[in-house]
Design a protein around this motif. Structure first.
Motif, short mmCIF file in Angstrom:
data_model
loop_
_atom_site.label_atom_id
_atom_site.label_comp_id
_atom_site.label_asym_id
_atom_site.label_seq_id
_atom_site.Cartn_x
_atom_site.Cartn_y
_atom_site.Cartn_z
N TYR A 64 0.77 -0.95 0.16
CA TYR A 64 -0.06 0.22 0.16
C TYR A 64 1.02 1.42 0.46
N VAL A 65 0.41 1.62 -0.62
CA VAL A 65 1.14 3.60 -1.46
C VAL A 65 0.21 4.08 -0.44
N ILE A 66 -0.32 4.77 0.39
CA ILE A 66 -0.93 6.13 1.18
C ILE A 66 -1.08 6.99 1.38
N SER A 67 -1.33 8.46 0.18
CA SER A 67 -0.92 9.69 0.37
C SER A 67 -1.74 10.42 1.24
N LEU A 68 -1.45 11.54 1.77
CA LEU A 68 -1.87 11.91 2.82
C LEU A 68 -1.91 13.73 2.14
N CYS A 69 -1.90 14.12 1.88
CA CYS A 69 -2.22 14.83 0.34
C CYS A 69 -2.16 15.19 -0.55
N ASP A 70 -2.98 16.13 -1.52
CA ASP A 70 -2.99 15.94 -2.40
C ASP A 70 -1.06 16.12 -3.11
N LYS A 71 -0.75 16.74 -3.17
CA LYS A 71 0.55 17.07 -3.80
C LYS A 71 1.21 15.89 -3.97
N ALA A 72 1.51 15.10 -2.87
CA ALA A 72 2.27 13.54 -2.80
C ALA A 72 1.64 12.87 -3.67
N HIS A 73 0.36 13.19 -3.43
CA HIS A 73 -0.67 11.83 -4.61
C HIS A 73 -0.47 11.82 -6.08
N ARG A 74 -0.12 13.42 -5.96
CA ARG A 74 0.37 13.67 -7.84
C ARG A 74 1.59 13.15 -8.43
N GLU A 75 2.56 13.54 -7.16
CA GLU A 75 3.58 13.69 -7.96
C GLU A 75 3.75 11.71 -7.58
N CYS A 76 3.67 10.89 -6.69
CA CYS A 76 3.65 9.51 -6.52
C CYS A 76 2.37 8.50 -6.96
N ARG A 77 1.75 9.20 -7.81
CA ARG A 77 0.59 8.07 -8.15
C ARG A 77 0.72 6.82 -8.24
N TYR A 78 1.70 6.78 -9.32
CA TYR A 78 2.37 5.42 -9.97
C TYR A 78 3.63 5.06 -9.42
N TRP A 79 3.49 4.55 -8.34
CA TRP A 79 4.58 3.85 -6.80
C TRP A 79 4.92 2.56 -8.07
N PRO A 80 6.56 2.94 -8.48
CA PRO A 80 6.88 1.62 -8.66
C PRO A 80 6.88 0.20 -8.10
N GLY A 81 5.83 -1.01 -8.81
CA GLY A 81 5.68 -2.14 -7.97
C GLY A 81 4.36 -2.02 -6.84
N SER A 82 4.41 -0.98 -6.49
CA SER A 82 3.13 -1.05 -5.93
C SER A 82 1.96 -1.66 -6.03
N GLY A 83 1.01 -2.11 -4.79
CA GLY A 83 0.02 -2.92 -5.27
C GLY A 83 -1.19 -2.47 -5.23
N VAL A 84 -1.26 -1.40 -4.29
CA VAL A 84 -2.64 -0.82 -3.85
C VAL A 84 -1.93 0.82 -3.85
N VAL A 85 -2.49 1.89 -4.30
CA VAL A 85 -1.81 3.04 -4.14
C VAL A 85 -4.09 3.89 -4.00
N MET A 86 -3.17 4.28 -2.74
CA MET A 86 -4.74 5.23 -2.19
C MET A 86 -4.61 6.81 -1.90
N ALA A 87 -5.36 7.80 -1.64
CA ALA A 87 -5.74 8.79 -1.38
C ALA A 87 -6.18 9.24 0.19
N TRP A 88 -5.80 9.32 0.74
CA TRP A 88 -6.26 10.55 1.87
C TRP A 88 -6.05 12.09 2.25
N ASP A 89 -7.22 12.55 2.13
CA ASP A 89 -6.61 14.18 2.12
C ASP A 89 -7.13 14.31 3.07
N PHE A 90 -5.56 14.67 4.31
CA PHE A 90 -5.80 15.32 5.67
C PHE A 90 -5.30 16.80 5.58
N PRO A 91 -6.62 18.10 5.73
CA PRO A 91 -6.24 19.16 6.03
C PRO A 91 -4.76 19.10 6.32
#
Length: 262
Positions: A76-103
């Motif tokens: 699991y690659v889980i981002s906690l802000c939009d910026k990190a999700h945009r830059e790491c949306r396609y993590w090499p070899g990851s199983g599931v990429v998720m976005a948890w957006d917290f202020p």
């Protein structure tokens, strides 16, 4: 084999650090947990303070760069802000990429922003552990509705919860003053609430302070908040006594004079 989880945010200074500590605390026996930032800085001192305030281990935390992880595999690659999700949306070899957006609590004017963010992330982590575990981790206490409402059925416990919900944190002697009750009775009820999972305590010097448990369900917090907002009459006298107390321990005072453990 343990499930590998990576939490990402921009600076790796607050939200992703909180998520790493929470998942390691509640699921360390089945998850290998990491966190990193796209533009790492340093761990915000308020992050450490919030974690310690909720009884979580906060030593040894450092901000880390995404590049330091190389091409490691994560389930699991889980981002906690939009910026990190945009830059790491396609993590090499990851199983599931998720976005948890917290202020971001760092840009908030709320003095309790870090504590509130920790509470919100902890609720998500609790659900993540339950969903991704074959059986419920015994360390994760899931407070059931019946037990919750039973805890509210006593006047002393209800008033204590409502006062703590309003003030954020209170010590035993402050509740003694507000409710005009002896220490043994207050401590007994606080112990019951702590055992049920509604309260968390921490010791600071000679004082023992109580606050709502960070893993308390959101709907339970809403019940307490709405009860307080619509129960001003029953809280009027306790709040007046508390206000008259003056030099209160939760405000940095030393009015009680002696330690009153819960």
């Amino acid at each position: 084999m343990k499930t590998r989880v990576l939490f990402l945010c921009s600076a790796n200074s607050a939200r992703s650090q909180m998520a790493e500590v929470l998942l390691r605390h509640f699921g360390g026996d089945r998850f290998d947990v990491f966190s990193a930032g796209t533009e790492p800085s340093t761990v915000d001192p308020r992050t450490l303070e919030a974690l310690k305030g909720f009884g979580l281990e906060a030593q040894g935390l450092v901000s880390k760069s995404v590049e330091s992880l190389g091409d490691q595999h994560f389930d699991y690659v889980i981002s906690l802000c939009d910026k990190a999700h945009r830059e790491c949306r396609y993590w090499p070899g990851s199983g599931v990429v998720m976005a948890w957006d917290f202020p971001d609590p760092k840009v908030s004017n709320d003095p309790k922003a870090f504590e509130r963010t920790l509470q919100e992330i902890s609720e998500r982590i609790r659900l993540f552990v339950l969903v991704n575990s074959k059986d419920v981790n015994s360390e994760v206490k899931v407070l059931q509705p019946l037990e919750f409402y039973k805890s509210l059925a006593d006047e002393t416990r209800l008033l204590s919860l409502l006062l703590i919900e309003q003030e954020g944190e209170l010590c035993v002697c402050e509740l003694m003053t507000a409710l005009d009750l002896p220490q043994p009775k207050i401590s007994r009820h606080l112990g019951q609430l702590r055992k049920a999972g509604l309260l968390l305590d921490r010791r600071q010097g000679q004082w023992v302070f109580y606050r709502l448990h960070p893993l308390l369900h959101d709907w339970m917090r809403d019940v307490l908040r709405q009860t307080r907002e619509h129960g001003t009459r029953m809280l009027r006298q306790p709040l007046a006594r508390l206000e008259a107390m003056g030099d209160r321990p939760s405000k940095g005072g030393n009015v009680c004079g002696t330690a009153l453990a819960g």
